[in-house]
Design a protein around this motif. Structure first.
Motif, mmCIF file in Angstrom:
data_model
loop_
_atom_site.group_PDB
_atom_site.id
_atom_site.type_symbol
_atom_site.label_atom_id
_atom_site.label_comp_id
_atom_site.label_asym_id
_atom_site.label_seq_id
_atom_site.Cartn_x
_atom_site.Cartn_y
_atom_site.Cartn_z
ATOM 1 N N ARG A 107 -4.355 44.352 39.472
ATOM 2 C CA ARG A 107 -4.949 44.913 38.255
ATOM 3 C C ARG A 107 -6.383 44.414 38.056
ATOM 4 O O ARG A 107 -7.267 45.166 37.615
ATOM 5 C CB ARG A 107 -4.071 44.542 37.051
ATOM 6 C CG ARG A 107 -2.776 45.360 36.968
ATOM 7 C CD ARG A 107 -2.098 45.172 35.631
ATOM 8 N NE ARG A 107 -1.479 43.855 35.514
ATOM 9 C CZ ARG A 107 -0.240 43.574 35.882
ATOM 10 N NH1 ARG A 107 0.537 44.544 36.374
ATOM 11 N NH2 ARG A 107 0.253 42.364 35.735
ATOM 12 N N LEU A 108 -6.634 43.148 38.384
ATOM 13 C CA LEU A 108 -8.001 42.636 38.277
ATOM 14 C C LEU A 108 -8.933 43.327 39.275
ATOM 15 O O LEU A 108 -10.102 43.601 38.963
ATOM 16 C CB LEU A 108 -8.006 41.125 38.518
ATOM 17 C CG LEU A 108 -7.429 40.262 37.395
ATOM 18 C CD1 LEU A 108 -7.319 38.808 37.848
ATOM 19 C CD2 LEU A 108 -8.309 40.359 36.154
ATOM 20 N N VAL A 109 -8.428 43.613 40.470
ATOM 21 C CA VAL A 109 -9.236 44.366 41.431
ATOM 22 C C VAL A 109 -9.555 45.749 40.879
ATOM 23 O O VAL A 109 -10.675 46.264 41.022
ATOM 24 C CB VAL A 109 -8.509 44.470 42.786
ATOM 25 C CG1 VAL A 109 -9.270 45.389 43.737
ATOM 26 C CG2 VAL A 109 -8.345 43.099 43.413
ATOM 27 N N GLY A 110 -8.574 46.362 40.229
ATOM 28 C CA GLY A 110 -8.814 47.666 39.616
ATOM 29 C C GLY A 110 -9.880 47.608 38.538
ATOM 30 O O GLY A 110 -10.739 48.503 38.443
ATOM 31 N N LEU A 111 -9.866 46.557 37.722
ATOM 32 C CA LEU A 111 -10.906 46.411 36.704
ATOM 33 C C LEU A 111 -12.280 46.189 37.331
ATOM 34 O O LEU A 111 -13.290 46.729 36.854
ATOM 35 C CB LEU A 111 -10.552 45.243 35.786
ATOM 36 C CG LEU A 111 -9.326 45.451 34.877
ATOM 37 C CD1 LEU A 111 -8.987 44.156 34.138
ATOM 38 C CD2 LEU A 111 -9.579 46.577 33.877
ATOM 39 N N ALA A 112 -12.326 45.424 38.422
ATOM 40 C CA ALA A 112 -13.598 45.224 39.116
ATOM 41 C C ALA A 112 -14.108 46.541 39.687
ATOM 42 O O ALA A 112 -15.311 46.842 39.624
ATOM 43 C CB ALA A 112 -13.431 44.189 40.224
ATOM 44 N N ALA A 113 -13.188 47.341 40.265
ATOM 45 C CA ALA A 113 -13.590 48.640 40.805
ATOM 46 C C ALA A 113 -14.098 49.558 39.696
ATOM 47 O O ALA A 113 -15.070 50.304 39.892
ATOM 48 C CB ALA A 113 -12.420 49.274 41.540
ATOM 49 N N LEU A 149 -14.020 39.967 40.062
ATOM 50 C CA LEU A 149 -13.756 39.571 41.450
ATOM 51 C C LEU A 149 -13.555 38.062 41.567
ATOM 52 O O LEU A 149 -12.715 37.597 42.352
ATOM 53 C CB LEU A 149 -14.906 40.033 42.339
ATOM 54 C CG LEU A 149 -15.016 41.551 42.542
ATOM 55 C CD1 LEU A 149 -16.235 41.893 43.384
ATOM 56 C CD2 LEU A 149 -13.750 42.099 43.207
ATOM 57 N N VAL A 150 -14.301 37.287 40.801
ATOM 58 C CA VAL A 150 -14.084 35.838 40.787
ATOM 59 C C VAL A 150 -12.693 35.514 40.247
ATOM 60 O O VAL A 150 -11.986 34.645 40.769
ATOM 61 C CB VAL A 150 -15.179 35.147 39.951
ATOM 62 C CG1 VAL A 150 -14.824 33.679 39.711
ATOM 63 C CG2 VAL A 150 -16.528 35.246 40.640
ATOM 64 N N LEU A 151 -12.277 36.234 39.218
ATOM 65 C CA LEU A 151 -10.939 36.019 38.666
ATOM 66 C C LEU A 151 -9.859 36.366 39.683
ATOM 67 O O LEU A 151 -8.817 35.698 39.745
ATOM 68 C CB LEU A 151 -10.752 36.860 37.396
ATOM 69 C CG LEU A 151 -11.553 36.405 36.164
ATOM 70 C CD1 LEU A 151 -11.369 37.385 35.023
ATOM 71 C CD2 LEU A 151 -11.133 35.002 35.739
ATOM 72 N N VAL A 152 -10.083 37.396 40.496
ATOM 73 C CA VAL A 152 -9.124 37.738 41.555
ATOM 74 C C VAL A 152 -8.945 36.549 42.491
ATOM 75 O O VAL A 152 -7.816 36.159 42.838
ATOM 76 C CB VAL A 152 -9.601 38.978 42.329
ATOM 77 C CG1 VAL A 152 -8.742 39.193 43.576
ATOM 78 C CG2 VAL A 152 -9.559 40.219 41.458
ATOM 79 N N VAL A 153 -10.063 35.955 42.904
ATOM 80 C CA VAL A 153 -9.991 34.816 43.818
ATOM 81 C C VAL A 153 -9.258 33.649 43.163
ATOM 82 O O VAL A 153 -8.397 33.001 43.789
ATOM 83 C CB VAL A 153 -11.410 34.399 44.249
ATOM 84 C CG1 VAL A 153 -11.365 33.129 45.093
ATOM 85 C CG2 VAL A 153 -12.080 35.519 45.025
ATOM 86 N N LEU A 154 -9.550 33.367 41.917
ATOM 87 C CA LEU A 154 -8.900 32.255 41.223
ATOM 88 C C LEU A 154 -7.407 32.488 41.063
ATOM 89 O O LEU A 154 -6.592 31.561 41.238
ATOM 90 C CB LEU A 154 -9.551 32.048 39.857
ATOM 91 C CG LEU A 154 -11.010 31.570 39.872
ATOM 92 C CD1 LEU A 154 -11.555 31.489 38.453
ATOM 93 C CD2 LEU A 154 -11.121 30.215 40.566
ATOM 94 N N ARG A 159 -1.879 31.185 42.902
ATOM 95 C CA ARG A 159 -0.570 31.549 43.495
ATOM 96 C C ARG A 159 -0.350 30.798 44.803
ATOM 97 O O ARG A 159 0.764 30.340 45.080
ATOM 98 C CB ARG A 159 -0.535 33.059 43.750
ATOM 99 C CG ARG A 159 0.734 33.526 44.457
ATOM 100 C CD ARG A 159 1.974 33.241 43.610
ATOM 101 N NE ARG A 159 3.193 33.568 44.309
ATOM 102 C CZ ARG A 159 3.807 32.756 45.157
ATOM 103 N NH1 ARG A 159 3.308 31.543 45.422
ATOM 104 N NH2 ARG A 159 4.925 33.122 45.748
ATOM 105 N N LEU A 160 -1.402 30.639 45.584
ATOM 106 C CA LEU A 160 -1.274 29.937 46.860
ATOM 107 C C LEU A 160 -0.899 28.477 46.650
ATOM 108 O O LEU A 160 -0.096 27.914 47.402
ATOM 109 C CB LEU A 160 -2.590 30.043 47.643
ATOM 110 C CG LEU A 160 -2.648 29.329 48.991
ATOM 111 C CD1 LEU A 160 -1.670 29.948 49.974
ATOM 112 C CD2 LEU A 160 -4.065 29.363 49.550
#
Length: 1015
Positions: A107-113, A149-154, A159-160
């Motif tokens: 969903r965050l990727v979708g918001l970035a897009a 996009l930064v939030l996606v990475v975080l 999760r990792l």
């Protein structure tokens, strides 16, 4: 393999490459205040911290300015259009990866897009209509995109690293293990990725410029590169499949029907024999001088030692009591008996890492993917190379075809290699007859027997060694007929293939007993570590002067060719009638002004060489306009060819000076064009990857066939720098001339004057002058000279040594060619090594060994040479002018200093330029008394009128163009860009122009210098 995901990732990478190249072009266009605004700086991650709209306002002013010939707004439209495709691509890829794994991140990727789409819509539609009102919203959309996009990475990192759930970490470790297992499939790919795809200036622009030559007459080199990449892909595939097969055996285990093979102890004895036979045999058969017996003994002795120790330990472990020790003395016999009792208790096969079926799939897949990526990277390199060309010239049909070829190759590689892999699997399952079926089984992991893999690895190992020796023996032929990229790929294929197949050959039996000793206990043979240790031990045997010695001709007992001193050379120049003259009226007298040019050429590889040589042609009287280069002028219009007293420079600038010094006036540029082809760099690449490695490690000097003769007395060892020098001498006649010309003190009559080039000693840190002038001084009475050092008061300049004066002579450095002199100043990594001048005896004492590298490490501008030698030339000029002021028709020497810069730089070297400006000021060119003060004042006024600026800086103008690389190959596109930049420098300096920063600082242009020479 997820082919769709791989294609989407490849498409995204290609789009990023193209977008980066377009952004680089946009950043080369200075705005009306001489500032740079690339598209990436306007819409990139920097927007998270910088919310200014100033860049968008400057871009709008550029788009509307009639003085800007480039369609900045059109480029922005192209940039946004490609970014739209990238948005769709990265969201589709994210959906495939995250839809079932992590919906919040998706969903965050979708918001970035979505923010990215808004940003593009604003930039393409709203900004042209209402730039002032749209710019703040554009900045906000860009910042929001990068925030998401930064939030996606975080979120993914969270999760990792989640506590209590290590499922993602287990998967990551499994794939990391797979990559490590297939490291010899990954390693050949890394230099290709860095050189072909990673964006960057200078050396990273070299490979794209080589590829641009393919559409300018070197199409055969492009085809050869394609074939070489296919061979590398096949080699990577074979190595990867063999590693996967070994993993299969480790997972499934060896059973009674197929027991695990014994360690190949005999391999080490065979390797020793092969090294000795090939090394001694090739040296004897080719007659190549320079065999290093200590290095060969070490290189052959390591595998022999491993074999002997392994054979002894194996025999003891099998039957420790069967050895007849009775004939030995009692003390020795008891010691050996104790050792034999120790061996079975402490020397045993190590336990290998336990692998499961979960490891097999990733290892197999990584090997196959690496083979495919070889073709993908080749295609991506074409995209990077030709994006700028088609953007600058949309009508360039051949460039469009090359760009399309790159896209098709990169994307189509996934379908093509998938078909190959399926065919191999079907052929192996059906056990088809013939050699193709045999290899299909050999490359099928888990087929049921490892014998075919061992035979296949042996064959490929032999082929790799043969290819290594063949390619290494024909460097110039391979470079001229196959091209630089094919040479590099083939060399890397042979080198990595030899190591990878050796590992595959030894992996099934495991490590021999020599590696079972306590403290080692290795389950596999550390082939790479052994090679590194062997090379390290071999390097202690000395002989650097034999490997990378500076090429020179021994000097007779009469000594080196005589060189004039600075004072004698200046006297000869003053007596010459050839230099330019400007007559003016001052204080009722006719005064003749004689321009005395002092040139400083900055380094920068072949780019600087071409730039410097082109300037020298213009000084000589050759013309340049929008239609191209004209013919060389004659008569008084060519007086500039004799108006230079001396030139200093380093690296590529020095190579350009060498071209100008030994070419006919107006022919320096053609000399550089001849050496800027692929032959020299291709030979150097073969030397880097193969020849120098073989000689440095094994002591075997490979011959040179199919190229320039390395010596009149037959084959002799030539390192990679020497190979490049031989190509230069073969392609350009001027580079084959002796550097020290016995001209009886006459002025050179060339636009360079006398050369004082700069190299650097890594031994002492000194600046080493490679000079046609004798810069030595008599030692001061109170100074104790230390041979080879540069910090005495009597040195020619601060921290400097006159190399040919101190190290030239019988038993030391001999006579050198112009090519060797140029290379001494231009030995920058990684293509060329340091040049070694061995320790020797001289009249001043024993001189230490010198390792010489690029002159740019100590002084890259050449200005330091000109300024530091001022106590010699400036004093003589003042004395001459002071005498002339008292004459009825004085002849005044006026020395303008020219600094030739090939980089995209609006900055200068402030201290050196200020010192040069002070030295060339009119009131510093003479000494006066009461009788000549009025005349001097009038002459100074005339000098300031005809030569308003004493220092001229000829820099490469910043404008969108194909970037010339920092390397040794130039394409026609790069030459055209440099010519266009040079044509802009022919204009007179206008301090009112806001973009001309150097002019506003008081420095002149090339047009100013030429106007002074030929008013």
């Amino acid at each position: 393999m997820d082919r769709t995901g791989a294609v989407l990732a490849t498409l995204g990478a290609l789009l990023l490459v193209a977008l980066t190249e377009i952004s680089r072009l946009s950043g080369q266009q200075l705005d009306l205040e001489a500032r740079s605004w690339s598209f990436e700086s306007l819409m990139g991650p920097a927007r998270l911290l910088d919310r200014s709209t100033e860049g968008w306002a400057a871009l709008r002013a550029l788009d509307q300015s009639p003085e800007v010939p480039f369609p900045v707004g059109g480029w922005l439209t192209a940039y946004v259009s490609l970014d739209l495709v990238l948005i769709v691509t990265y969201y589709a890829l994210a959906y495939r990866v995250l839809a079932t794994r992590h919906r919040p991140a998706l969903r965050l990727v979708g918001l970035a897009a979505l923010a990215d789409l808004v940003e593009n819509a604003l930039a393409a539609v709203a900004w042209p209509l209402a730039p002032g009102a749209t710019a703040p919203w554009l900045v906000a959309a860009s910042a929001l995109k990068w925030l998401f996009l930064v939030l996606v990475v975080l979120v993914l990192l969270r999760r990792l690293l989640a506590f209590g759930d290590d499922s993602w970490r287990r998967v990551l470790r499994r794939w990391g293990r797979a990559v490590y297992t297939q490291r010899f499939s990954v390693l050949p790919l890394l230099p290709l990725v860095v050189l072909a795809v990673v964006p960057g200036p200078d050396m990273l622009d070299q490979l794209p410029d080589i590829q641009r030559r393919w559409v300018q007459g070197d199409l055969g080199h492009g085809l050869a590169a394609g074939v070489a990449l296919a061979i590398l892909a096949a080699s990577v595939l074979a190595a990867g499949r063999m590693r996967a097969d070994y993993t299969w055996w480790r997972v499934e285990g060896w059973g009674p029907d197929h027991p695990r093979p014994e360690p190949l102890v005999g391999f080490w004895f065979i390797a020793t024999g092969v090294i000795l036979v090939l090394g001694l045999g090739m040296t004897w058969a080719t007659g190549t001088a320079g065999l290093s017996v200590p290095r060969m003994a070490i290189f052959a002795g390591v595998p022999l030692l491993v074999g002997l120790l392994s054979a002894l330990l194996r025999a003891v472990l099998r039957n420790p009591g069967a050895w007849p020790w009775r004939w030995l003395p009692g003390g020795v016999r008891r010691l050996l008996v104790r050792a034999l009792a120790w061996v079975p208790a402490h020397v045993r096969p190590p336990d290998g890492r336990v692998l499961t079926r979960d490891h097999l799939g990733p290892i197999w897949l990584v090997g196959d993917v690496m083979a495919t990526l070889v073709i993908v990277v080749g295609g991506a390199g074409l995209v990077r190379s030709f994006t700028a060309v088609v953007v600058l010239d949309p009508g360039h049909v051949v460039a469009w075809l090359a760009l399309a070829t790159g896209v098709v190759a990169a994307l189509g590689a996934w379908w093509g290699t998938e078909w190959v892999y399926r065919w191999l699997d079907r052929a192996a399952a059906q056990e088809r007859p013939g050699w193709r079926g045999w290899w299909a089984v050999a490359l099928r992991p888990g087929h049921g027997s490892s014998r075919r893999q061992v035979v296949g690895a042996t064959v490929l190992h032999a082929v790799s060694i043969a290819g290594l020796l063949v390619v290494g023996s024909v460097p110039a032929w391979a470079a001229a007929n196959l091209g630089v990229i094919a040479c590099f790929v083939l060399a890397v294929t042979c080198l990595t293939g030899m190591v990878a197949t050796a590992i595959a050959l030894l992996q099934y039996g495991g490590s021999p007993p020599a590696f079972w000793l306590p403290g080692l206990r290795l389950s596999t043979v550390p082939v790479v570590s052994l090679l590194l240790v062997t090379f390290l031990i071999a390097s202690t045997s000395g002989g650097d002067a034999r490997i990378h010695g500076v090429r020179s001709t021994p000097v007779s007992a009469g000594g080196m060719t005589p060189r004039p001193s600075v004072e004698d050379a200046l006297a000869a120049w003053l007596a010459s009638p050839d230099p330019c003259r400007v007559e003016v009226q001052a204080a009722g007298r006719t005064v003749t002004l004689r321009p005395m040019l002092l040139l400083a050429a900055e380094g920068g590889g072949v780019r600087a060489a071409y730039w410097t040589a082109s300037i020298l042609d213009l000084v000589s009287g050759r013309s340049l306009d929008t239609s191209g280069w004209g013919v060389q002028a004659t008569g008084e219009e060519a007086c500039g060819a004799a108006s230079t007293f001396l030139s200093g420079g380093a690296s590529g600038g020095a190579v350009g000076l060498v071209a100008g010094r030994f070419a006919e006036p107006g022919g320096a540029r053609e000399e550089v064009v001849r050496i800027a082809g692929p032959a020299a760099l291709g030979s150097g690449v073969v030397g880097l990857v193969i020849r120098d490695l073989v000689y440095g490690g094994a002591g075997v000097p490979l011959p040179v066939y199919g190229g320039p003769d390395p010596g009149p007395d037959g084959q002799r060892w030539v390192d990679r720098a020497g190979l490049m020098e031989l190509v230069w001498q073969d392609r350009a006649a001027g580079f084959d001339q002796p550097f020290l010309a016995d001209d009886a003190g006459r002025p050179p009559g060339r636009p360079t004057g006398h050369l004082v080039l700069t190299s650097t000693s890594m031994t002492t840190g000194c600046r080493m002058f490679v000079s046609q002038l004798d810069l030595l001084r008599e030692p001061l009475p109170v100074v104790s000279r230390t041979p080879g050092q540069c910090n005495e008061l009597d040195r020619p300049a601060a921290n400097s040594v006159d190399l040919l004066g101190t190290h030239g002579g019988p038993g030391c450095l001999g006579e050198i060619t112009a090519a060797t002199a140029g290379m001494l100043t231009a030995r920058f990594p990684y293509v060329t090594p340091s040049g070694v001048v061995d320790a020797c005896e001289s009249p001043a004492g024993r001189l230490p060994r010198q390792q010489l590298v690029d002159g740019g490490y100590t002084e890259n501008t050449g200005l330091g040479t000109v300024v530091d030698l001022a106590p010699r030339w400036h004093t003589a000029v003042r004395e001459h002018n002071t005498r002339q002021l008292s004459l009825s028709e004085p002849e005044i020497v006026v020395p303008p200093v020219g600094n030739q810069r090939a980089g995209f730089a609006q900055a200068d070297t402030p201290a050196l330029l200020q010192r040069a400006a002070a030295l060339t000021a009119a009131d510093q060119l003479w000494g006066t008394d009461d009788g000549t003060a009025a005349v001097a004042e009038a002459v100074a006024g005339e000098i300031d009128r005809v030569r308003p600026r004493g220092v001229v800086v000829v820099h490469q103008s910043t404008f969108p163009a194909v970037t010339a690389p920092l390397g040794w190959v130039l394409s026609r596109d790069s030459m055209t860009s440099l010519d266009e930049a040079l044509a802009r420098q022919l204009e007179r300096c206008d301090p009112a122009a806001p973009q001309n920063v150097l002019c506003r600082r008081g420095f002149g242009s090339l047009g100013d210098a030429l106007a002074f020479l030929r008013p």
